[in-house]
Design a protein around this motif. Structure first.
Motif, mmCIF file in Angstrom:
data_model
loop_
_atom_site.group_PDB
_atom_site.id
_atom_site.type_symbol
_atom_site.label_atom_id
_atom_site.label_comp_id
_atom_site.label_asym_id
_atom_site.label_seq_id
_atom_site.Cartn_x
_atom_site.Cartn_y
_atom_site.Cartn_z
ATOM 1 N N GLU A 233 0.940 6.354 -6.429
ATOM 2 C CA GLU A 233 0.633 6.329 -7.864
ATOM 3 C C GLU A 233 -0.794 5.916 -8.215
ATOM 4 N N TYR A 234 -1.383 5.017 -7.418
ATOM 5 C CA TYR A 234 -2.659 4.432 -7.805
ATOM 6 C C TYR A 234 -3.686 4.540 -6.676
ATOM 7 N N PRO A 235 -4.968 4.716 -7.001
ATOM 8 C CA PRO A 235 -5.992 4.619 -5.954
ATOM 9 C C PRO A 235 -6.114 3.163 -5.505
ATOM 10 N N ILE A 236 -6.155 2.957 -4.193
ATOM 11 C CA ILE A 236 -6.367 1.622 -3.630
ATOM 12 C C ILE A 236 -7.799 1.568 -3.107
ATOM 13 N N LEU B 269 -2.467 0.033 10.919
ATOM 14 C CA LEU B 269 -2.671 1.476 10.760
ATOM 15 C C LEU B 269 -1.981 2.061 9.523
ATOM 16 N N PRO B 270 -0.717 1.719 9.240
ATOM 17 C CA PRO B 270 -0.099 2.279 8.029
ATOM 18 C C PRO B 270 -0.889 1.953 6.764
ATOM 19 N N ALA B 271 -1.411 0.728 6.687
ATOM 20 C CA ALA B 271 -2.193 0.337 5.505
ATOM 21 C C ALA B 271 -3.490 1.141 5.420
ATOM 22 N N LEU B 272 -4.120 1.362 6.556
ATOM 23 C CA LEU B 272 -5.359 2.144 6.573
ATOM 24 C C LEU B 272 -5.127 3.554 6.047
ATOM 25 N N TYR B 273 -4.098 4.204 6.565
ATOM 26 C CA TYR B 273 -3.840 5.592 6.165
ATOM 27 C C TYR B 273 -3.328 5.678 4.729
ATOM 28 N N ALA B 274 -2.595 4.666 4.295
ATOM 29 C CA ALA B 274 -2.122 4.644 2.906
ATOM 30 C C ALA B 274 -3.308 4.520 1.955
ATOM 31 N N LEU C 84 3.974 2.758 -17.404
ATOM 32 C CA LEU C 84 4.107 4.193 -17.179
ATOM 33 C C LEU C 84 4.272 4.560 -15.712
ATOM 34 N N GLY C 85 4.033 3.603 -14.813
ATOM 35 C CA GLY C 85 4.225 3.869 -13.396
ATOM 36 C C GLY C 85 5.641 3.536 -12.969
ATOM 37 N N VAL C 86 5.918 3.784 -11.689
ATOM 38 C CA VAL C 86 7.229 3.451 -11.117
ATOM 39 C C VAL C 86 7.172 2.089 -10.441
ATOM 40 N N PHE C 87 6.185 1.914 -9.560
ATOM 41 C CA PHE C 87 6.062 0.658 -8.811
ATOM 42 C C PHE C 87 5.112 -0.291 -9.535
ATOM 43 N N VAL C 88 5.582 -1.491 -9.828
ATOM 44 C CA VAL C 88 4.751 -2.513 -10.476
ATOM 45 C C VAL C 88 4.252 -3.476 -9.398
ATOM 46 N N PRO C 89 2.935 -3.605 -9.209
ATOM 47 C CA PRO C 89 2.406 -4.492 -8.161
ATOM 48 C C PRO C 89 2.919 -5.921 -8.280
ATOM 49 N N GLY C 90 3.058 -6.582 -7.123
ATOM 50 C CA GLY C 90 3.595 -7.933 -7.069
ATOM 51 C C GLY C 90 2.835 -8.931 -7.919
ATOM 52 N N TYR D 54 0.807 -1.228 0.000
ATOM 53 C CA TYR D 54 0.000 0.000 0.000
ATOM 54 C C TYR D 54 0.841 1.280 0.000
ATOM 55 N N ALA D 55 1.876 1.327 0.834
ATOM 56 C CA ALA D 55 2.664 2.565 0.960
ATOM 57 C C ALA D 55 3.276 2.958 -0.380
ATOM 58 N N ARG D 56 3.804 1.953 -1.113
ATOM 59 C CA ARG D 56 4.390 2.230 -2.436
ATOM 60 C C ARG D 56 3.299 2.562 -3.462
ATOM 61 N N LEU D 57 2.220 1.800 -3.409
ATOM 62 C CA LEU D 57 1.130 1.977 -4.371
ATOM 63 C C LEU D 57 0.457 3.337 -4.240
#
Length: 238
Positions: free
Chosen positions: A50-53, A215-220, A86-92, A44-47
């Motif tokens: 760049e992208y809506p989660i 919590l980090p995932a929630l806020y991300a 076109l993005g920087v981070f490619v999801p796993g 989530y933090a990386r995503l």
């Protein structure tokens, strides 16, 4: 892979796949028609940069899943441009392709490494070999298997995270209206974390979320919603 060609997963075997090579994301053809991609909470933090989660609900199972939106319309991935991402981070989930972990048999608890044989990344001409001439696993395949196991662990933690959100009634249905140039696009069927209800959590629940590392995932996830404007710009060709 053509749109009418369903993925074909087979067990990876040294005898059957001795000559198989994998092009290392030399093309993103396999996701050019995917406007959403499954993601794990660890990403989530990386995503979020760049992208809506968001969360979507499987109408067959009623299970929620977290996804990153790659486009505003079904069948359109705005981050695929020919062979480029076109993005920087490619999801796993995209990086692991064309490998999957799948049940070894019907109702089996054992997992096997599967290969999507009809992926455009699979060939015998170019790419990374999976096995040596003596049938041993190459370092490339060993690294891919480690990545799959790591992804599976992250996915299991994410399912626990999403289950808690559902249990605490923290997911709310959201209709999103996006202006992409002169085009107005309405997105339905997505869920996000209800910020108001999150703020009303009991101290005990909040402490539990903190203890479990949620919590980090929630806020991300909440912060990632600003990326709808990025999708709008890509859609409008700005």
């Amino acid at each position: 892979m053509s749109e009418n060609q369903s993925p074909k997963v087979v067990a990876l075997r040294s005898d059957a796949h001795s000559k198989v090579k994998i092009r290392e994301l030399g093309t993103f053809e396999h996701v050019k028609g995917s406007h959403m991609v499954p993601v794990t909470a660890h990403e989530y933090a990386r995503l979020a940069a760049e992208y809506p989660i968001v969360f979507v609900k499987n109408s067959d199972t009623d299970q929620f899943q977290s996804v990153a939106l790659m486009g505003l319309k079904a069948g359109e991935n705005l981050f695929v441009d020919g062979d480029k991402w076109l993005g920087v981070f490619v999801p796993g989930a995209i990086r692991n392709h064309p490998f999957v972990l799948a049940p070894a048999g019907q109702d089996s608890d054992q997992l096997m490494v599967g290969l999507l044989e009809n992926s455009p990344l699979v060939s015998e001409e170019e790419g990374n070999a999976l096995f040596t001439e003596t049938g041993e696993e190459t370092d490339y395949l060993k690294a891919k298997k480690e990545a799959l196991v790591g992804y599976l662990e992250s996915d299991q933690m994410t399912k626990a995270f999403v289950n808690v959100l559902v249990e605490k009634d923290l997911l709310t249905s959201q209709n999103v209206a996006v202006n992409a140039g002169e085009e107005k696009i309405n997105l339905g069927g997505i869920y996000i974390v209800d910020e108001k209800k999150l703020g009303e959590l009991s101290e005990e629940d909040f402490a539990d979320f903190r203890k479990r590392g949620f919590l980090p995932a929630l806020y991300a996830q909440l912060g990632s919603l600003h990326q709808f404007s990025r999708l709008a710009k890509l859609q409008a060709g700005v």
